[in-house]
Design an enzyme around this catalytic site. Sequence first.
Site, PDB file in Angstrom:
ATOM      1  N   GLY A  31      97.203 100.670  21.033  1.00  0.00           N
ATOM      2  CA  GLY A  31      97.982 101.268  19.947  1.00  0.00           C
ATOM      3  C   GLY A  31      97.703 102.763  19.882  1.00  0.00           C
ATOM      4  O   GLY A  31      96.770 103.259  20.536  1.00  0.00           O
ATOM      5  N   LEU A  32      98.500 103.442  19.087  1.00  0.00           N
ATOM      6  CA  LEU A  32      98.351 104.897  18.932  1.00  0.00           C
ATOM      7  C   LEU A  32      96.962 105.260  18.418  1.00  0.00           C
ATOM      8  O   LEU A  32      96.288 104.423  17.814  1.00  0.00           O
ATOM      9  CB  LEU A  32      99.378 105.400  17.904  1.00  0.00           C
ATOM     10  CG  LEU A  32     100.851 105.319  18.272  1.00  0.00           C
ATOM     11  CD1 LEU A  32     101.699 105.693  17.062  1.00  0.00           C
ATOM     12  CD2 LEU A  32     101.166 106.224  19.462  1.00  0.00           C
ATOM     13  N   SER A  33      96.582 106.494  18.639  1.00  0.00           N
ATOM     14  CA  SER A  33      95.372 107.014  18.017  1.00  0.00           C
ATOM     15  C   SER A  33      95.545 106.876  16.502  1.00  0.00           C
ATOM     16  O   SER A  33      96.627 107.136  15.971  1.00  0.00           O
ATOM     17  CB  SER A  33      95.198 108.481  18.402  1.00  0.00           C
ATOM     18  OG  SER A  33      94.061 109.017  17.779  1.00  0.00           O
ATOM     19  N   ALA A  34      94.495 106.435  15.826  1.00  0.00           N
ATOM     20  CA  ALA A  34      94.496 106.231  14.368  1.00  0.00           C
ATOM     21  C   ALA A  34      95.361 105.053  13.911  1.00  0.00           C
ATOM     22  O   ALA A  34      95.670 104.930  12.726  1.00  0.00           O
ATOM     23  CB  ALA A  34      94.896 107.491  13.604  1.00  0.00           C
ATOM     24  N   SER A  35      95.723 104.169  14.845  1.00  0.00           N
ATOM     25  CA  SER A  35      96.488 102.981  14.432  1.00  0.00           C
ATOM     26  C   SER A  35      95.569 101.954  13.769  1.00  0.00           C
ATOM     27  O   SER A  35      96.041 101.100  13.018  1.00  0.00           O
ATOM     28  CB  SER A  35      97.212 102.354  15.627  1.00  0.00           C
ATOM     29  OG  SER A  35      96.293 101.983  16.632  1.00  0.00           O
ATOM     30  N   GLY A  36      94.277 102.026  14.073  1.00  0.00           N
ATOM     31  CA  GLY A  36      93.324 101.093  13.461  1.00  0.00           C
ATOM     32  C   GLY A  36      92.593 100.203  14.459  1.00  0.00           C
ATOM     33  O   GLY A  36      91.918  99.250  14.066  1.00  0.00           O
ATOM     34  N   LYS A  37      92.708 100.499  15.734  1.00  0.00           N
ATOM     35  CA  LYS A  37      92.090  99.664  16.774  1.00  0.00           C
ATOM     36  C   LYS A  37      90.578  99.500  16.575  1.00  0.00           C
ATOM     37  O   LYS A  37      90.071  98.388  16.558  1.00  0.00           O
ATOM     38  CB  LYS A  37      92.334 100.273  18.181  1.00  0.00           C
ATOM     39  CG  LYS A  37      93.773 100.429  18.561  1.00  0.00           C
ATOM     40  CD  LYS A  37      93.923 101.066  19.928  1.00  0.00           C
ATOM     41  CE  LYS A  37      93.409 102.480  20.022  1.00  0.00           C
ATOM     42  NZ  LYS A  37      94.072 103.465  19.136  1.00  0.00           N
ATOM     43  N   SER A  38      89.875 100.621  16.446  1.00  0.00           N
ATOM     44  CA  SER A  38      88.416 100.566  16.342  1.00  0.00           C
ATOM     45  C   SER A  38      87.983  99.857  15.067  1.00  0.00           C
ATOM     46  O   SER A  38      87.029  99.071  15.080  1.00  0.00           O
ATOM     47  CB  SER A  38      87.828 101.979  16.351  1.00  0.00           C
ATOM     48  OG  SER A  38      88.182 102.624  17.535  1.00  0.00           O
ATOM     49  N   SER A 106      95.157 103.057  25.614  1.00  0.00           N
ATOM     50  CA  SER A 106      95.785 102.436  26.808  1.00  0.00           C
ATOM     51  C   SER A 106      97.319 102.477  26.717  1.00  0.00           C
ATOM     52  O   SER A 106      97.968 101.439  26.571  1.00  0.00           O
ATOM     53  CB  SER A 106      95.263 101.014  27.054  1.00  0.00           C
ATOM     54  OG  SER A 106      95.165 100.237  25.899  1.00  0.00           O
TER      55      SER A 106
HETATM   56  P1  ADP Z   1      91.956 104.001  16.228  1.00  0.00           P
HETATM   57  O1  ADP Z   1      90.704 103.337  16.689  1.00  0.00           O
HETATM   58  O2  ADP Z   1      93.196 103.240  16.599  1.00  0.00           O
HETATM   59  O3  ADP Z   1      92.043 105.457  16.604  1.00  0.00           O
HETATM   60  P2  ADP Z   1      90.796 103.805  13.573  1.00  0.00           P
HETATM   61  O4  ADP Z   1      90.215 102.443  13.650  1.00  0.00           O
HETATM   62  O5  ADP Z   1      89.845 104.964  13.701  1.00  0.00           O
HETATM   63  O6  ADP Z   1      91.981 103.984  14.627  1.00  0.00           O
HETATM   64  O7  ADP Z   1      91.599 103.874  12.212  1.00  0.00           O
HETATM   65  C1  ADP Z   1      92.257 105.044  11.781  1.00  0.00           C
HETATM   66  C2  ADP Z   1      92.195 105.135  10.260  1.00  0.00           C
HETATM   67  O8  ADP Z   1      93.040 104.147   9.684  1.00  0.00           O
HETATM   68  C3  ADP Z   1      90.815 104.932   9.697  1.00  0.00           C
HETATM   69  O9  ADP Z   1      90.592 105.874   8.671  1.00  0.00           O
HETATM   70  C4  ADP Z   1      90.850 103.521   9.147  1.00  0.00           C
HETATM   71  O10 ADP Z   1      89.980 103.350   8.050  1.00  0.00           O
HETATM   72  C5  ADP Z   1      92.316 103.384   8.726  1.00  0.00           C
HETATM   73  N1  ADP Z   1      92.832 102.005   8.785  1.00  0.00           N
HETATM   74  C6  ADP Z   1      92.691 101.120   9.786  1.00  0.00           C
HETATM   75  N2  ADP Z   1      93.323  99.941   9.501  1.00  0.00           N
HETATM   76  C7  ADP Z   1      93.870 100.104   8.279  1.00  0.00           C
HETATM   77  C8  ADP Z   1      94.661  99.266   7.410  1.00  0.00           C
HETATM   78  N3  ADP Z   1      95.023  98.016   7.760  1.00  0.00           N
HETATM   79  N4  ADP Z   1      95.062  99.780   6.226  1.00  0.00           N
HETATM   80  C9  ADP Z   1      94.715 101.040   5.860  1.00  0.00           C
HETATM   81  N5  ADP Z   1      93.982 101.877   6.609  1.00  0.00           N
HETATM   82  C10 ADP Z   1      93.561 101.428   7.805  1.00  0.00           C
END
Ligand code: ADP
Length: 199
Positions: A31-38, A106
């Site tokens: 997924g996109l950067s900041a999508s919530g993967k980590s 990815s």
């Molecule tokens: P990635 O690993 O894809 O770059 P992150 O896991 O760092 O993304 O998440 C990006 C931001 O979105 C973080 O601040 C996280 O707390 C927030 N976030 C992730 N999942 C959710 C969700 N379901 N609802 C609201 N915020 C979320």
Amino acid sequence: MATNITWHEGLTHAERVELRGQQGLTIWFTGLSASGKSTIATALEQHLLNARKINAYRLDGDNIRFGLNKDLGFSEADRNENIRRIAEVSKLFADSAAVALTSFISPYRADRDSARALHDKAGLPFVEVFVDIPVEVAEQRDPKGLYKKARAGEIKEFTGISAPYEAPLKPEVHILNDKITVEQAVQQIVEYLEAQKYI
Ligand code: ADP
């Protein structure tokens, strides 16, 4: 390229699964950067280790670039190589009868398909989890300020802004992560894993 090498057959995967009492597999977040993967992968890792007592380990995008992949940048060729190595490492974890969780953007379908093919060939389950949010939402969340930098031209080839993201066509799990909580996302994956009898 090494030529004088032979594969050493030790314990089989089936023996490891039997001895460890758990299935080995790879859960591949994309997924996109900041999508919530980590965030989701970490919550799932915690759930598997703590509530289920299942050995799980997360390979994280940035962390891998501090070590194993510190020689790689973000050009298409380097991103391909980045993913190729992650795929090989996650396969080793899965082969060891652990649950490997990978959280990397990815962005290229062909790379993810290669990772899948590698697992298929070894008879190891590969679960692709698409963490899907509109780029505008990712840009609003932007916890590391990367979109801001990309918009300002300070980061080149930034996925979603100046480099493509090829969404999965048939992911095993599709998470609409602008509509649900992290706990609900974890639950959605857990339900899939249970239905497949992976956990
Ligand atoms: P990635 O690993 O894809 O770059 P992150 O896991 O760092 O993304 O998440 C990006 C931001 O979105 C973080 O601040 C996280 O707390 C927030 N976030 C992730 N999942 C959710 C969700 N379901 N609802 C609201 N915020 C979320």
